[in-house]
Design a protein around this motif. Structure first.
Motif, PDB file in Angstrom:
ATOM      1  N   GLY A   1      69.827  26.222  63.786  1.00 38.02           N
ATOM      2  CA  GLY A   1      70.532  25.648  62.868  1.00 38.02           C
ATOM      3  C   GLY A   1      72.099  26.061  62.960  1.00 38.02           C
ATOM      4  N   ALA A   2      72.724  26.319  61.897  1.00 35.12           N
ATOM      5  CA  ALA A   2      74.161  26.769  61.950  1.00 35.12           C
ATOM      6  C   ALA A   2      74.261  28.275  62.267  1.00 35.12           C
ATOM      7  CB  ALA A   2      74.889  26.208  60.759  1.00 35.12           C
ATOM      8  N   THR A   3      75.524  28.738  62.704  1.00 34.22           N
ATOM      9  CA  THR A   3      75.748  29.796  63.225  1.00 34.22           C
ATOM     10  C   THR A   3      76.925  30.401  62.138  1.00 34.22           C
ATOM     11  OG1 THR A   3      75.324  29.576  65.491  1.00 34.22           O
ATOM     12  CG2 THR A   3      76.761  31.466  64.864  1.00 34.22           C
ATOM     13  N   ASP A   4      76.340  31.418  61.428  1.00 34.53           N
ATOM     14  CA  ASP A   4      77.417  31.934  60.609  1.00 34.53           C
ATOM     15  C   ASP A   4      78.750  32.554  61.144  1.00 34.53           C
ATOM     16  OD1 ASP A   4      76.461  34.437  61.101  1.00 34.53           O
ATOM     17  OD2 ASP A   4      75.386  34.771  59.593  1.00 34.53           O
ATOM     18  N   ALA A   5      79.581  33.395  60.220  1.00 29.75           N
ATOM     19  CA  ALA A   5      80.527  34.194  60.620  1.00 29.75           C
ATOM     20  C   ALA A   5      80.440  35.325  61.359  1.00 29.75           C
ATOM     21  CB  ALA A   5      81.662  34.412  59.398  1.00 29.75           C
ATOM     22  N   ARG A   6      79.418  35.878  60.959  1.00 28.74           N
ATOM     23  CA  ARG A   6      78.820  37.115  61.781  1.00 28.74           C
ATOM     24  C   ARG A   6      78.346  36.588  62.935  1.00 28.74           C
ATOM     25  NH1 ARG A   6      77.239  37.423  56.505  1.00 28.74           N
ATOM     26  NH2 ARG A   6      75.194  36.585  56.844  1.00 28.74           N
ATOM     27  N   GLY A   7      78.124  35.615  63.560  1.00 26.49           N
ATOM     28  CA  GLY A   7      77.502  35.060  64.801  1.00 26.49           C
ATOM     29  C   GLY A   7      76.225  35.070  64.836  1.00 26.49           C
ATOM     30  N   GLU A   8      75.385  35.051  63.541  1.00 28.04           N
ATOM     31  CA  GLU A   8      74.047  34.990  63.570  1.00 28.04           C
ATOM     32  C   GLU A   8      73.592  33.340  63.316  1.00 28.04           C
ATOM     33  OE1 GLU A   8      72.747  39.096  61.526  1.00 28.04           O
ATOM     34  OE2 GLU A   8      72.706  37.363  60.259  1.00 28.04           O
ATOM     35  N   THR A   9      72.546  33.130  64.134  1.00 23.12           N
ATOM     36  CA  THR A   9      72.189  31.647  64.087  1.00 23.12           C
ATOM     37  C   THR A   9      70.809  31.564  63.400  1.00 23.12           C
ATOM     38  OG1 THR A   9      73.219  31.195  66.079  1.00 23.12           O
ATOM     39  CG2 THR A   9      71.417  29.671  65.253  1.00 23.12           C
ATOM     40  N   VAL A  10      70.522  30.547  62.353  1.00 19.20           N
ATOM     41  CA  VAL A  10      69.348  30.441  61.758  1.00 19.20           C
ATOM     42  C   VAL A  10      68.541  29.900  62.489  1.00 19.20           C
ATOM     43  CG1 VAL A  10      68.266  29.453  59.857  1.00 19.20           C
ATOM     44  CG2 VAL A  10      70.628  30.903  59.266  1.00 19.20           C
ATOM     45  N   VAL A  11      67.257  29.867  62.718  1.00 19.01           N
ATOM     46  CA  VAL A  11      66.323  29.409  63.436  1.00 19.01           C
ATOM     47  C   VAL A  11      65.029  29.049  62.815  1.00 19.01           C
ATOM     48  CG1 VAL A  11      64.868  29.666  65.845  1.00 19.01           C
ATOM     49  CG2 VAL A  11      67.095  30.632  65.552  1.00 19.01           C
ATOM     50  N   ALA A  12      64.669  27.792  62.656  1.00 20.36           N
ATOM     51  CA  ALA A  12      63.327  27.363  61.964  1.00 20.36           C
ATOM     52  C   ALA A  12      62.158  27.263  63.035  1.00 20.36           C
ATOM     53  CB  ALA A  12      63.471  26.210  61.411  1.00 20.36           C
ATOM     54  N   VAL A  13      61.416  28.024  62.765  1.00 19.31           N
ATOM     55  CA  VAL A  13      60.010  28.118  63.653  1.00 19.31           C
ATOM     56  C   VAL A  13      58.652  27.428  63.002  1.00 19.31           C
ATOM     57  CG1 VAL A  13      58.564  29.517  65.055  1.00 19.31           C
ATOM     58  CG2 VAL A  13      60.942  29.887  64.613  1.00 19.31           C
ATOM     59  N   ILE A  14      58.055  26.635  63.779  1.00 21.98           N
ATOM     60  CA  ILE A  14      56.873  26.012  63.174  1.00 21.98           C
ATOM     61  C   ILE A  14      55.687  25.853  64.143  1.00 21.98           C
ATOM     62  CG2 ILE A  14      57.327  23.623  63.384  1.00 21.98           C
ATOM     63  CD1 ILE A  14      56.429  23.056  60.690  1.00 21.98           C
ATOM     64  N   ASP A  15      54.380  25.906  63.732  1.00 21.59           N
ATOM     65  CA  ASP A  15      53.289  25.943  64.639  1.00 21.59           C
ATOM     66  C   ASP A  15      53.376  24.319  65.305  1.00 21.59           C
ATOM     67  OD1 ASP A  15      50.296  24.970  65.112  1.00 21.59           O
ATOM     68  OD2 ASP A  15      50.550  26.978  65.668  1.00 21.59           O
ATOM     69  N   ARG A  16      53.440  24.236  66.490  1.00 23.16           N
ATOM     70  CA  ARG A  16      53.614  22.962  67.408  1.00 23.16           C
ATOM     71  C   ARG A  16      52.165  22.103  67.223  1.00 23.16           C
ATOM     72  NH1 ARG A  16      55.177  24.662  71.609  1.00 23.16           N
ATOM     73  NH2 ARG A  16      57.366  23.549  71.935  1.00 23.16           N
ATOM     74  N   GLU A  17      51.079  22.744  67.147  1.00 22.31           N
ATOM     75  CA  GLU A  17      49.686  21.783  66.910  1.00 22.31           C
ATOM     76  C   GLU A  17      49.681  21.395  65.587  1.00 22.31           C
ATOM     77  OE1 GLU A  17      46.640  24.355  68.177  1.00 22.31           O
ATOM     78  OE2 GLU A  17      47.085  24.563  70.190  1.00 22.31           O
ATOM     79  N   TRP A  18      49.909  22.171  64.837  1.00 22.46           N
ATOM     80  CA  TRP A  18      50.021  21.701  63.253  1.00 22.46           C
ATOM     81  C   TRP A  18      51.139  20.647  62.904  1.00 22.46           C
ATOM     82  CZ3 TRP A  18      53.523  21.119  59.385  1.00 22.46           C
ATOM     83  CH2 TRP A  18      52.972  20.851  58.183  1.00 22.46           C
ATOM     84  N   LEU A  19      52.073  20.616  63.230  1.00 20.79           N
ATOM     85  CA  LEU A  19      52.972  19.697  63.277  1.00 20.79           C
ATOM     86  C   LEU A  19      52.793  18.311  64.135  1.00 20.79           C
ATOM     87  CD1 LEU A  19      55.815  18.901  62.276  1.00 20.79           C
ATOM     88  CD2 LEU A  19      56.932  19.315  64.163  1.00 20.79           C
ATOM     89  N   HIS A  20      52.191  18.516  65.309  1.00 19.88           N
ATOM     90  CA  HIS A  20      51.575  17.394  65.933  1.00 19.88           C
ATOM     91  C   HIS A  20      50.301  16.724  65.258  1.00 19.88           C
ATOM     92  CE1 HIS A  20      53.218  16.710  69.639  1.00 19.88           C
ATOM     93  NE2 HIS A  20      53.181  18.124  70.071  1.00 19.88           N
ATOM     94  N   ALA A  21      49.512  17.657  64.576  1.00 23.08           N
ATOM     95  CA  ALA A  21      48.300  16.721  63.732  1.00 23.08           C
ATOM     96  C   ALA A  21      48.742  16.313  62.649  1.00 23.08           C
ATOM     97  CB  ALA A  21      47.367  18.065  63.268  1.00 23.08           C
ATOM     98  N   MET A  22      49.825  16.547  61.881  1.00 23.53           N
ATOM     99  CA  MET A  22      50.520  16.063  60.532  1.00 23.53           C
ATOM    100  C   MET A  22      51.313  14.730  61.086  1.00 23.53           C
ATOM    101  SD  MET A  22      49.622  17.312  58.052  1.00 23.53           S
ATOM    102  CE  MET A  22      48.700  18.891  57.550  1.00 23.53           C
TER     103      MET A  22
END
Length: 362
Positions: free
Chosen positions: A95-116
């Motif tokens: 996602g976006a990177t803040d002023a401290r240089g940290e980037t928010v990363v969203a993680v999800i199980d690939r197989e679960w998302l494929h199934a849905m």
């Protein structure tokens, strides 16, 4: 119209499982909402899927400054140490990177998302975007949100990063909330207030002890079912990227195997190479013919100093040679006709011209 569908937390959608949904008009105003099986859900021009916060994990990482393609390659391995998950089984989106240089990363199980997504596709529903339900509560400025349900809790910070936990005693201060606040303090991002919302008519706990224990005001909020109708900020992390993108989904609906797509791409690449090689060969042949034509001209007319257009110069020199040797040139007809007209004043009945000779019939 836009359809918003809420995916369940279950590992796989069960037969006849009811999916909550909302239908919005072109101005994002709610038209209808309900919960039913996938076959009965109304259709919209656009579809967005809302993922349960229990299925989406978040991490803040300091990523190297490389291009987007490289970031997508390294993300699963960058979060491996944080989540203790096999990179081959997870789908990570930055996602976006803040002023401290940290980037928010969203993680999800690939197989679960494929199934849905597969279950939705079989019902003719093809989302163009998918984001965590916590994105609805993102966008604050030091104003966090806490949702309390019958059995689960969800804490959401300004960036939409969520922490889920099991709800214990009705009035006990959740340990997960205390840990999240401590981590925020270490980052220098401690909230100023926390708004507490309830789900499914759950009674609001006594917030005064929570405020006293944390040193942060916990204030009564709203109802989660009403908040779920709000629109998502434009910078929310869309998890339908790469293999889950709209283009990839279109290929899947066409039932085109990935191997066939790769083979077609290879064939096109080989064809382009062959066309390029053939063009280079023809250009080389053209250059050789130009050189040969110039060499023939220089052999015939060695006194020529500059050769600009061998064909034009050759035709001019050839015409000059014909004139000097008494042979017909391209313009001899007019010269012969002029001489014949001057030699005799009688009227001509016919004129024949062949092989450089003019015959006047009187």
């Amino acid at each position: 119209m836009k359809l918003r569908i809420f995916l369940p937390e279950s590992e796989r959608p069960e037969e006849g499982e009811r999916f909550p949904w909302m239908l919005f008009d072109a101005r994002d105003r709610l038209l209808r909402e309900g919960a039913c099986g996938l076959a009965e859900i109304p259709r919209g021009d656009g579809v967005e899927a809302v993922l349960p916060a229990t299925r989406v994990l978040f991490a803040r990482l300091r990523l190297p400054r490389v291009n987007a393609a490289m970031i997508r390659e390294i993300l699963p391995y960058a979060v491996e140490d944080r989540l203790l998950a096999d990179p081959a089984h997870i789908h990570a989106v930055a996602g976006a990177t803040d002023a401290r240089g940290e980037t928010v990363v969203a993680v999800i199980d690939r197989e679960w998302l494929h199934a849905m997504l597969g279950a939705l596709a079989r019902a003719g529903i093809h989302p163009s975007s998918a984001w965590c339900e916590s994105a609805i509560l993102a966008g604050g400025k030091g104003d966090w949100n806490l949702v309390l349900g019958a059995a689960r809790g969800m804490l959401v910070d300004d960036d939409g990063v969520s922490t889920t936990f099991d709800v214990g005693s009705a009035n006990a201060f959740p340990l997960a909330v205390r840990v999240a606040l401590d981590e925020a303090s270490q980052r220098g991002a401690r909230p100023q207030t926390v708004r507490v919302h309830t789900e499914s008519a759950r009674p609001l706990p006594d917030l005064a002890p929570w405020s006293a224990e944390s040193g942060i005001p916990f204030m009564p909020g709203s109802n989660w079912e009403a908040l779920a109708r709000d629109q998502v900020p434009p910078d929310a992390i869309n998890l339908l990227t790469d293999e889950f993108s709209t283009r990839a989904s279109a290929l899947a609906r066409l039932r085109v195997p990935r191997a066939a797509v790769a083979l077609a791409a290879c064939v096109a690449l080989v064809q382009l190479v062959f066309v390029g090689v053939d063009a280079m060969r023809l250009e080389h042949e053209r250059s050789m013919l130009e050189m040969r034509r110039e060499a023939i001209f220089r052999d015939a007319f060695p006194e020529a100093r500059v050769v600009v257009d061998p064909e034009l110069q050759m035709s001019r020199n050839l015409a000059e040679l014909k004139r000097t040797r008494g042979l017909a040139a391209d313009d001899d007809f007019l010269a012969s006709l002029t001489r014949a007209a001057l030699e005799s004043g009688t009227r001509a009945k016919a004129v024949d011209y062949a092989n450089g000779k003019l015959e006047v019939k009187r």
